[in-house]
Design a protein around this motif. Structure first.
Motif, PDB file in Angstrom:
ATOM      1  N   ALA A 232       0.830  -1.204   0.000  1.00  0.00           N
ATOM      2  CA  ALA A 232       0.000   0.000   0.000  1.00  0.00           C
ATOM      3  C   ALA A 232       0.865   1.256   0.000  1.00  0.00           C
ATOM      4  CB  ALA A 232      -0.928   0.000   1.211  1.00  0.00           C
ATOM      5  N   LYS A 233       1.951   1.249   0.747  1.00  0.00           N
ATOM      6  CA  LYS A 233       2.847   2.412   0.779  1.00  0.00           C
ATOM      7  C   LYS A 233       3.588   2.566  -0.543  1.00  0.00           C
ATOM      8  CE  LYS A 233       3.545   2.903   5.742  1.00  0.00           C
ATOM      9  NZ  LYS A 233       4.524   3.074   6.842  1.00  0.00           N
ATOM     10  N   VAL A 234       3.951   1.450  -1.152  1.00  0.00           N
ATOM     11  CA  VAL A 234       4.569   1.524  -2.483  1.00  0.00           C
ATOM     12  C   VAL A 234       3.585   2.147  -3.475  1.00  0.00           C
ATOM     13  CG1 VAL A 234       5.535   0.201  -4.402  1.00  0.00           C
ATOM     14  CG2 VAL A 234       6.047  -0.484  -2.055  1.00  0.00           C
ATOM     15  N   ALA A 235       2.350   1.664  -3.457  1.00  0.00           N
ATOM     16  CA  ALA A 235       1.344   2.182  -4.371  1.00  0.00           C
ATOM     17  C   ALA A 235       1.066   3.656  -4.144  1.00  0.00           C
ATOM     18  CB  ALA A 235       0.050   1.364  -4.250  1.00  0.00           C
ATOM     19  N   ALA A 236       1.049   4.080  -2.875  1.00  0.00           N
ATOM     20  CA  ALA A 236       0.792   5.483  -2.557  1.00  0.00           C
ATOM     21  C   ALA A 236       1.920   6.366  -3.059  1.00  0.00           C
ATOM     22  CB  ALA A 236       0.599   5.639  -1.054  1.00  0.00           C
ATOM     23  N   LEU A 237       3.150   5.932  -2.864  1.00  0.00           N
ATOM     24  CA  LEU A 237       4.287   6.725  -3.336  1.00  0.00           C
ATOM     25  C   LEU A 237       4.312   6.759  -4.856  1.00  0.00           C
ATOM     26  CD1 LEU A 237       6.792   8.379  -2.951  1.00  0.00           C
ATOM     27  CD2 LEU A 237       8.073   6.283  -2.441  1.00  0.00           C
ATOM     28  N   LYS A 238       4.016   5.642  -5.485  1.00  0.00           N
ATOM     29  CA  LYS A 238       3.952   5.599  -6.948  1.00  0.00           C
ATOM     30  C   LYS A 238       2.896   6.566  -7.455  1.00  0.00           C
ATOM     31  CE  LYS A 238       4.931   3.964 -11.044  1.00  0.00           C
ATOM     32  NZ  LYS A 238       6.231   4.263 -11.668  1.00  0.00           N
ATOM     33  N   ALA A 239       1.749   6.583  -6.824  1.00  0.00           N
ATOM     34  CA  ALA A 239       0.675   7.491  -7.231  1.00  0.00           C
ATOM     35  C   ALA A 239       1.092   8.950  -7.068  1.00  0.00           C
ATOM     36  CB  ALA A 239      -0.594   7.201  -6.432  1.00  0.00           C
ATOM     37  N   ALA A 240       1.805   9.239  -5.975  1.00  0.00           N
ATOM     38  CA  ALA A 240       2.270  10.602  -5.745  1.00  0.00           C
ATOM     39  C   ALA A 240       3.253  11.045  -6.813  1.00  0.00           C
ATOM     40  CB  ALA A 240       2.889  10.713  -4.358  1.00  0.00           C
ATOM     41  N   LEU A 241       4.065  10.113  -7.288  1.00  0.00           N
ATOM     42  CA  LEU A 241       5.033  10.432  -8.337  1.00  0.00           C
ATOM     43  C   LEU A 241       4.374  10.615  -9.695  1.00  0.00           C
ATOM     44  CD1 LEU A 241       7.909   7.957  -7.362  1.00  0.00           C
ATOM     45  CD2 LEU A 241       7.897  10.445  -7.081  1.00  0.00           C
ATOM     46  N   LEU A 242       3.202  10.026  -9.866  1.00  0.00           N
ATOM     47  CA  LEU A 242       2.497  10.126 -11.148  1.00  0.00           C
ATOM     48  C   LEU A 242       1.543  11.321 -11.196  1.00  0.00           C
ATOM     49  CD1 LEU A 242       1.606   6.366 -11.742  1.00  0.00           C
ATOM     50  CD2 LEU A 242       3.275   7.736 -13.014  1.00  0.00           C
ATOM     51  N   SER A 243       1.281  11.921 -10.052  1.00  0.00           N
ATOM     52  CA  SER A 243       0.289  12.997  -9.988  1.00  0.00           C
ATOM     53  C   SER A 243       0.838  14.310 -10.552  1.00  0.00           C
ATOM     54  CB  SER A 243      -0.169  13.198  -8.560  1.00  0.00           C
ATOM     55  OG  SER A 243       0.903  13.646  -7.737  1.00  0.00           O
TER      56      SER A 243
END
Length: 243
Positions: A232-243
């Motif tokens: 979940a933390k990996v996915a959240a950081l990935k999403a933040a980098l894509l935003s």
């Protein structure tokens, strides 16, 4: 269109590898013993990671403590590089220091040459954060043939090391990738994005492991402080980098 930023996640177990991949990590740094900054992964973990759908680079560090290695330890690292190549991984993560904190260029030259002979890509790890002059060390890493530098800018965490990170980026001038790492998460990565021309970010995306039983701790089988990768933390950081 937003810039593409590669998310590298460090893991030290089979479960961690699976969680990082499930969360969308773009690259894996494979280690053992992340609680002391990471050591060379086991042969079994190397073999497991060889089937990863994301590129995998392996830590080369034969023991905990400082990065001042003697000849016996250097020979161990050369053999460990051979093992990483035999497992079919894509790269290695290296570092070696002199007692004053400067990079040990002769040792690093031997390690990089060995890796290059196998076609492995090389990352200079956070041994650079001990260097008294980050800009000069960045230039040395370029001359040695490294592709990437993992650094917190000489601070305990990357968000606290923005000034040092900027010195690395300025010295790199596009000739080597500077990858901030240490203490980065979905909540603070925007601070780095606004200040730095990011191409790569390194994080553990981990959470504490439940404490071992008192008996296990009493026997010394666990020193405490272990963490595990959170998809979940990996996915959240990935999403933040894509935003």
């Amino acid at each position: 269109m937003a810039e593409t930023i590669t998310l590298e996640v460090c893991v030290d177990s089979a479960d961690g590898l699976a969680a990082a991949l499930a969360g969308g990590a773009d690259r894996i740094e494979l280690c053992s013993a992340l609680e002391i900054g990471g050591l060379t992964p086991t042969s079994g973990l190397l073999r497991l990671a060889s089937s990863s759908r994301a590129p995998v680079v392996a830590m080369i560090r034969p023991r905990g403590g400082d990065f001042c290695f003697n000849e016996t330890e250097t020979q161990l690292m050369l053999h460990e590089i051979d093992a990483v190549a035999a497992a079919g991984l894509q790269g290695v993560v290296l570092g070696a220091s002199l007692p004053d904190g400067e990079l040990d260029q002769p040792t690093l030259d031997r390690l990089v040459r060995r890796a290059a002979g196998h076609g492995l890509r090389c990352t200079l790890h956070r041994a650079i954060d001990l260097c008294p002059d980050l800009a000069r060390a960045t230039g040395q890493a370029i001359d040695l043939g490294f592709e990437r530098i993992l650094t917190s800018g000489g601070a305990r965490s990357a968000p606290d090391g923005l000034a040092g990170l900027q010195r690395c980026f300025d010295a790199a001038a596009g000739r080597i990738a500077i990858m901030p790492g240490a203490g980065i998460n979905a909540d603070n990565v925007s601070l780095l994005r606004t200040r730095l021309a990011l191409t790569d970010v390194h994080a553990s995306c981990s959470e504490p492991v439940a404490p071992a039983s008192p008996q296990v701790l009493a026997f010394g089988f666990d020193a405490g402080g272990r963490r595990q990768t959170s998809s979940a933390k990996v996915a959240a950081l990935k999403a933040a980098l894509l935003s």
